[in-house]
Write a protein that holds these residues in place. Structure first.
Motif, PDB file in Angstrom:
ATOM      1  N   VAL A   1     -44.194 -22.970  26.964  1.00  0.00           N
ATOM      2  CA  VAL A   1     -44.365 -21.558  27.291  1.00  0.00           C
ATOM      3  C   VAL A   1     -44.781 -20.784  26.040  1.00  0.00           C
ATOM      4  CG1 VAL A   1     -43.210 -19.529  28.204  1.00  0.00           C
ATOM      5  CG2 VAL A   1     -42.522 -21.793  28.979  1.00  0.00           C
ATOM      6  N   ASP A   2     -44.044 -21.042  24.956  1.00  0.00           N
ATOM      7  CA  ASP A   2     -44.290 -20.371  23.685  1.00  0.00           C
ATOM      8  C   ASP A   2     -45.694 -20.692  23.186  1.00  0.00           C
ATOM      9  OD1 ASP A   2     -43.846 -19.040  21.301  1.00  0.00           O
ATOM     10  OD2 ASP A   2     -43.050 -20.841  20.333  1.00  0.00           O
ATOM     11  N   ARG A   3     -46.040 -21.977  23.218  1.00  0.00           N
ATOM     12  CA  ARG A   3     -47.338 -22.382  22.680  1.00  0.00           C
ATOM     13  C   ARG A   3     -48.488 -21.719  23.442  1.00  0.00           C
ATOM     14  NH1 ARG A   3     -46.499 -28.491  22.535  1.00  0.00           N
ATOM     15  NH2 ARG A   3     -44.306 -27.937  22.521  1.00  0.00           N
ATOM     16  N   ILE A   4     -48.377 -21.716  24.772  1.00  0.00           N
ATOM     17  CA  ILE A   4     -49.457 -21.122  25.568  1.00  0.00           C
ATOM     18  C   ILE A   4     -49.579 -19.620  25.283  1.00  0.00           C
ATOM     19  CG2 ILE A   4     -50.161 -20.548  27.918  1.00  0.00           C
ATOM     20  CD1 ILE A   4     -48.975 -23.283  28.755  1.00  0.00           C
ATOM     21  N   LEU A   5     -48.438 -18.923  25.316  1.00  0.00           N
ATOM     22  CA  LEU A   5     -48.482 -17.475  25.098  1.00  0.00           C
ATOM     23  C   LEU A   5     -49.031 -17.132  23.713  1.00  0.00           C
ATOM     24  CD1 LEU A   5     -45.171 -16.290  26.760  1.00  0.00           C
ATOM     25  CD2 LEU A   5     -47.471 -15.532  27.318  1.00  0.00           C
TER      26      LEU A   5
ATOM     27  N   GLY B   1     -39.991 -16.665  22.811  1.00  0.00           N
ATOM     28  CA  GLY B   1     -39.024 -17.018  21.777  1.00  0.00           C
ATOM     29  C   GLY B   1     -37.821 -17.748  22.346  1.00  0.00           C
ATOM     30  N   TYR B   2     -37.452 -17.388  23.579  1.00  0.00           N
ATOM     31  CA  TYR B   2     -36.252 -18.003  24.151  1.00  0.00           C
ATOM     32  C   TYR B   2     -36.529 -19.422  24.646  1.00  0.00           C
ATOM     33  CZ  TYR B   2     -32.076 -18.750  26.841  1.00  0.00           C
ATOM     34  OH  TYR B   2     -30.919 -19.284  27.321  1.00  0.00           O
ATOM     35  N   TYR B   3     -37.643 -19.588  25.382  1.00  0.00           N
ATOM     36  CA  TYR B   3     -37.926 -20.906  25.937  1.00  0.00           C
ATOM     37  C   TYR B   3     -38.547 -21.862  24.927  1.00  0.00           C
ATOM     38  CZ  TYR B   3     -36.772 -19.536  30.673  1.00  0.00           C
ATOM     39  OH  TYR B   3     -36.104 -19.141  31.791  1.00  0.00           O
ATOM     40  N   ARG B   4     -39.263 -21.294  23.953  1.00  0.00           N
ATOM     41  CA  ARG B   4     -40.012 -22.115  22.991  1.00  0.00           C
ATOM     42  C   ARG B   4     -40.900 -23.118  23.741  1.00  0.00           C
ATOM     43  NH1 ARG B   4     -35.620 -23.912  18.619  1.00  0.00           N
ATOM     44  NH2 ARG B   4     -34.738 -24.834  20.475  1.00  0.00           N
TER      45      ARG B   4
ATOM     46  N   GLY C   1     -45.854  -2.135  25.850  1.00  0.00           N
ATOM     47  CA  GLY C   1     -44.547  -2.406  25.254  1.00  0.00           C
ATOM     48  C   GLY C   1     -43.677  -3.245  26.164  1.00  0.00           C
ATOM     49  N   VAL C   2     -43.629  -2.882  27.448  1.00  0.00           N
ATOM     50  CA  VAL C   2     -42.772  -3.624  28.383  1.00  0.00           C
ATOM     51  C   VAL C   2     -43.274  -5.061  28.529  1.00  0.00           C
ATOM     52  CG1 VAL C   2     -42.072  -3.800  30.792  1.00  0.00           C
ATOM     53  CG2 VAL C   2     -41.980  -1.594  29.632  1.00  0.00           C
ATOM     54  N   VAL C   3     -44.585  -5.195  28.782  1.00  0.00           N
ATOM     55  CA  VAL C   3     -45.141  -6.538  28.984  1.00  0.00           C
ATOM     56  C   VAL C   3     -44.998  -7.371  27.710  1.00  0.00           C
ATOM     57  CG1 VAL C   3     -47.259  -7.823  29.410  1.00  0.00           C
ATOM     58  CG2 VAL C   3     -46.731  -5.811  30.776  1.00  0.00           C
ATOM     59  N   GLY C   4     -45.392  -6.787  26.572  1.00  0.00           N
ATOM     60  CA  GLY C   4     -45.352  -7.527  25.309  1.00  0.00           C
ATOM     61  C   GLY C   4     -43.934  -7.938  24.936  1.00  0.00           C
ATOM     62  N   THR C   5     -42.972  -7.030  25.119  1.00  0.00           N
ATOM     63  CA  THR C   5     -41.598  -7.338  24.749  1.00  0.00           C
ATOM     64  C   THR C   5     -41.043  -8.460  25.626  1.00  0.00           C
ATOM     65  OG1 THR C   5     -41.284  -5.046  24.116  1.00  0.00           O
ATOM     66  CG2 THR C   5     -39.305  -6.362  24.409  1.00  0.00           C
ATOM     67  N   LEU C   6     -41.278  -8.341  26.937  1.00  0.00           N
ATOM     68  CA  LEU C   6     -40.756  -9.370  27.836  1.00  0.00           C
ATOM     69  C   LEU C   6     -41.375 -10.737  27.525  1.00  0.00           C
ATOM     70  CD1 LEU C   6     -40.407  -7.588  31.285  1.00  0.00           C
ATOM     71  CD2 LEU C   6     -38.636  -8.212  29.639  1.00  0.00           C
ATOM     72  N   LEU C   7     -42.706 -10.749  27.334  1.00  0.00           N
ATOM     73  CA  LEU C   7     -43.347 -12.032  27.038  1.00  0.00           C
ATOM     74  C   LEU C   7     -42.867 -12.576  25.692  1.00  0.00           C
ATOM     75  CD1 LEU C   7     -46.988 -11.524  28.358  1.00  0.00           C
ATOM     76  CD2 LEU C   7     -45.124 -12.827  29.369  1.00  0.00           C
ATOM     77  N   GLY C   8     -42.656 -11.669  24.723  1.00  0.00           N
ATOM     78  CA  GLY C   8     -42.148 -12.111  23.423  1.00  0.00           C
ATOM     79  C   GLY C   8     -40.775 -12.746  23.563  1.00  0.00           C
ATOM     80  N   ILE C   9     -39.900 -12.123  24.368  1.00  0.00           N
ATOM     81  CA  ILE C   9     -38.557 -12.669  24.567  1.00  0.00           C
ATOM     82  C   ILE C   9     -38.646 -14.028  25.268  1.00  0.00           C
ATOM     83  CG2 ILE C   9     -36.364 -12.354  25.783  1.00  0.00           C
ATOM     84  CD1 ILE C   9     -36.546  -9.411  25.250  1.00  0.00           C
ATOM     85  N   VAL C  10     -39.484 -14.084  26.299  1.00  0.00           N
ATOM     86  CA  VAL C  10     -39.625 -15.341  27.038  1.00  0.00           C
ATOM     87  C   VAL C  10     -40.130 -16.455  26.114  1.00  0.00           C
ATOM     88  CG1 VAL C  10     -41.002 -16.496  28.814  1.00  0.00           C
ATOM     89  CG2 VAL C  10     -39.917 -14.307  29.311  1.00  0.00           C
TER      90      VAL C  10
ATOM     91  N   ARG D   1     -45.808 -10.922  19.515  1.00  0.00           N
ATOM     92  CA  ARG D   1     -45.710 -11.664  18.266  1.00  0.00           C
ATOM     93  C   ARG D   1     -44.399 -11.397  17.522  1.00  0.00           C
ATOM     94  NH1 ARG D   1     -50.004 -14.194  15.533  1.00  0.00           N
ATOM     95  NH2 ARG D   1     -49.893 -16.066  16.787  1.00  0.00           N
ATOM     96  N   ILE D   2     -44.157 -10.101  17.313  1.00  0.00           N
ATOM     97  CA  ILE D   2     -43.005  -9.742  16.478  1.00  0.00           C
ATOM     98  C   ILE D   2     -41.694 -10.046  17.201  1.00  0.00           C
ATOM     99  CG2 ILE D   2     -41.825  -7.805  15.378  1.00  0.00           C
ATOM    100  CD1 ILE D   2     -44.686  -6.692  14.839  1.00  0.00           C
ATOM    101  N   ILE D   3     -41.635  -9.720  18.494  1.00  0.00           N
ATOM    102  CA  ILE D   3     -40.390  -9.928  19.233  1.00  0.00           C
ATOM    103  C   ILE D   3     -40.086 -11.415  19.368  1.00  0.00           C
ATOM    104  CG2 ILE D   3     -39.212  -9.532  21.422  1.00  0.00           C
ATOM    105  CD1 ILE D   3     -39.758  -7.085  19.479  1.00  0.00           C
ATOM    106  N   ARG D   4     -41.141 -12.221  19.549  1.00  0.00           N
ATOM    107  CA  ARG D   4     -40.934 -13.672  19.625  1.00  0.00           C
ATOM    108  C   ARG D   4     -40.244 -14.165  18.355  1.00  0.00           C
ATOM    109  NH1 ARG D   4     -43.775 -17.520  16.764  1.00  0.00           N
ATOM    110  NH2 ARG D   4     -43.448 -19.650  17.510  1.00  0.00           N
ATOM    111  N   GLY D   5     -40.744 -13.708  17.196  1.00  0.00           N
ATOM    112  CA  GLY D   5     -40.147 -14.134  15.931  1.00  0.00           C
ATOM    113  C   GLY D   5     -38.677 -13.738  15.843  1.00  0.00           C
ATOM    114  N   GLN D   6     -38.386 -12.504  16.270  1.00  0.00           N
ATOM    115  CA  GLN D   6     -36.999 -12.028  16.216  1.00  0.00           C
ATOM    116  C   GLN D   6     -36.118 -12.874  17.134  1.00  0.00           C
ATOM    117  OE1 GLN D   6     -35.737  -8.667  15.132  1.00  0.00           O
ATOM    118  NE2 GLN D   6     -37.475  -8.509  13.770  1.00  0.00           N
TER     119      GLN D   6
END
Lengths: 285, 337
Positions: free
Chosen positions: A113-117, A107-110, A96-105, A161-166
């Motif tokens: 970074v986004d494409r690779i993740l 989604g925020y940077y797009r 949860g911690v890793v996935g949420t942080l990576l999702g935020i990163v 996945r989900i957090i990035r979308g949000q």
């Protein structure tokens, strides 16, 4: 908090799930204090004893029977729940911690970074997660710590996945511009402004992931890649007991029921949480 | 005296798939300490973009600052490192945004949101910040401040949220407050209250204000100087009274003519400026307003008019026009008479 419990009381399924989860957690915590026989002590004179409820409180009682080595099944289930719940909780928190942080990163940077993740997520989703887990456990060995990491590895991408979308939607909202305008830096915006806004989906995913991870942990130990004997584990009990199903049904039935009820209760709780946090379903509360 | 803010030849473009959008073209102006500048213009006139771009608040890419210098207290903001800009935003330059419904973070308490710039810029403790937050809320006219700080944005009405936004904007006593369409989303009575509040605050703390709006009425009531923008350029600029009495740009004149006049309900149709807003994707040539301007000359279409002091106007009244609006209007009056 008060309104949370009031809403819980109104939902039969949610309340059932919540109480059952509490029972399992209590059982796991209290296991050593219940005066049960040791889960690893075998007794050749008491092999495959059927469940008996007549002398429940006498020292030699086996309310759920004994297995092929004469070990008490209730005790094994309760001790087994300690490892299962600890590993599952560890994996949920780590993933949860890793996935949420990576999702935020992402989604925020797009951009790059986004494409690779997200391509990493795609690749991982294309592989069966069970196969991936098997491969990794076979490669690094099956200790509790390794299991936590492996299970978290199968779990982080759902959050990401989900957090990035949000976050993609949130970052365009005006309050993020306002946060920039008061001088907040990138990290401050991600942790203090975006994270609180995605906590609800994170919590819901975490509950549903907990159920999935318990099954996966059982499946791994069923295949002999979970916690190693003699420590009791639910999947292992299923694997060892299944050959006796015609002669001693209780050996495989009770651990199976334990898995079923845990996963069912966690799922019921997760479904209810999802509905509880969904503003569209929030009526008359 | 050096001006507080000195913008020179600021040009901002956006690289989009459809082409390069020329959002701000060669904008230069200064603002003195304590002045209130009202910037008016329609959507896409560059009024918001130029203000956001000078403190690095536009997304880059697609945004790109092609040229220009923005001197604030003697330093060129466009040359500052990101970290220096973070330290400046919210502390030296405060912002109030258009929509108070979406500009506050829905999951954080009012206290946290007002306290954030204070804690970020002055390293105040939670308790020190709380005192200041209560003080600020009282200053912007929110009753029961001490109990309301624990509440969330959805528990506030639109006008109250805009007051909160203003409290955030002025929390660190900024030298400059930029309000971007700050009253547009509010209904008229609330708008009047907010304008009263801003006038009152200006008296109390003496902040310099840039008030961006498309409402001429708001500018008339609040600003010392008015600046009319169109197609990413300044069309006219000067003391509010002078510009309202004696407009020299056909665009300003059109805007003033489009205002409803009280008391004559249904008497005449409202005037509207003919044509459509400019397409900023093409490289701008000439006076951007020329295609919609009945007085435009051949020269307007070819050459961009500079922003110059108007003939026999008050000091500081400048307009960008090749044509002589006063002469044209006089001709028109004589023809109709």
């Amino acid at each position: 908090m008060k309104s949370f419990f009031l809403a819980l009381l109104k939902s039969r399924a949610g309340l059932f799930g919540f109480l059952l989860v509490l029972v399992f957690i209590a059982g796991a915590i209290l296991a050593p204090y219940l005066g049960l026989p040791s889960p690893t002590r075998s007794s050749l004179t008491a092999r495959m004893v059927a469940p008996t409820w007549t002398s429940l409180f006498s020292p030699g009682a086996h309310p759920l029977g004994t297995d092929e080595l004469g070990r008490d099944i209730l005790s094994r289930i309760l001790y087994g729940s300690r490892t299962t719940l600890l590993i599952a909780a560890g994996a949920v928190v780590l993933g949860g911690v890793v996935g949420t942080l990576l999702g935020i990163v992402a989604g925020y940077y797009r951009g790059m970074v986004d494409r690779i993740l997200m391509r990493i997520v795609d690749i991982q989703l294309a592989l069966p997660l069970m196969l991936l887990a098997l491969l990794v456990v076979a490669a690094v060995g099956a200790s509790s710590q390794n299991l936590v990491v492996v299970l978290a590895l199968t779990s982080w991408l759902r959050y990401a996945r989900i957090i990035r979308g949000q976050v993609l939607a949130l970052r365009e909202r005006e309050f993020i511009l306002s946060a920039h305008a008061i001088g907040a830096g990138t990290w401050r915006i991600m942790i203090k402004h975006l994270l609180p806004n995605v906590m609800t989906p994170v919590l819901v995913i975490a509950t549903l992931e907990l159920a999935r991870i318990i099954i996966m942990d059982a499946a791994l130990s069923f295949l002999g890649l979970g916690v190693q004997p003699p420590s009791p584990s639910w999947g292992r009990m299923l694997a060892d007991g299944r050959v006796y199903i015609t002669t001693a049904w209780w050996i495989v039935t009770f651990p199976g029921l334990a898995i079923l009820l845990t996963v069912l209760s966690v799922n019921l709780l997760g479904d209810w949480l999802r509905d509880y946090f969904d503003p569209k379903l929030r009526t008359a509360r | 005296m050096t001006p507080l803010l000195d913008i020179r030849n600021l040009t901002v473009v956006f690289d989009t798939p459809a082409g390069t959008v020329h959002a701000v073209n060669d904008v230069s102006y200064t603002i003195e300490e304590g002045e209130t500048l009202g910037i008016v213009g329609e959507s896409g006139s560059g009024k918001s973009v130029h203000a956001l771009s000078m403190v690095g608040l536009i997304a880059r890419p697609p945004g790109r600052i092609v040229s220009g210098e923005v001197y604030f207290k003697g330093r060129d903001l466009l040359k500052l490192a990101p970290r220096e800009l973070y330290n400046l935003r919210g502390k030296e330059i405060g912002f109030v945004f258009q929509d108070p419904m979406t500009s506050l973070n829905p999951v954080l308490t009012i206290e946290r949101q007002i306290a954030e710039p204070l804690r970020r810029h002055f390293n105040l403790s939670k308790n020190q910040a709380r005192e200041r937050v209560v003080e600020l809320l009282e200053l912007v006219g929110i009753p029961n401040a001490r109990t309301r700080i624990g509440q969330y944005p959805h528990e506030f009405s639109g006008g109250m949220r805009q007051r909160v936004m203003i409290a955030i904007g002025i929390s660190c006593n900024p030298k400059l407050l930029i309000a971007d369409e700050a009253t547009t989303a509010l209904d008229v009575t609330v708008q009047a209250q907010i304008l009263d509040l801003v006038r009152d605050l200006k008296k109390k703390i003496g902040t310099t204000v840039i008030w961006i709006t498309h409402d001429m009425g708001v500018v008339a009531g609040l600003a010392d100087t008015i600046q009319v923008m169109y197609g990413g350029r300044i069309m006219e600029r000067g003391p509010v009274d002078a510009v309202f009495e004696d407009p020299r740009s056909a665009y300003t004149w059109g805007l003033l003519k489009s205002l409803p006049h009280g008391g004559k309900r249904g008497a005449t149709r409202l005037y509207q400026i003919p044509g459509n807003p400019p397409n900023l994707i093409e490289k701008p040539v000439g006076d951007p307003f020329a295609p919609r301007n009945a007085f435009a000359t051949e020269r307007c279409k070819r050459e961009t008019p500079p922003l110059l002091q108007v003939e026999d106007g008050v000091a500081g009244h400048k307009a960008a026009a090749w044509y002589d609006l006063r002469a044209e209007l006089k001709k028109e009056r004589e023809a109709s008479a």
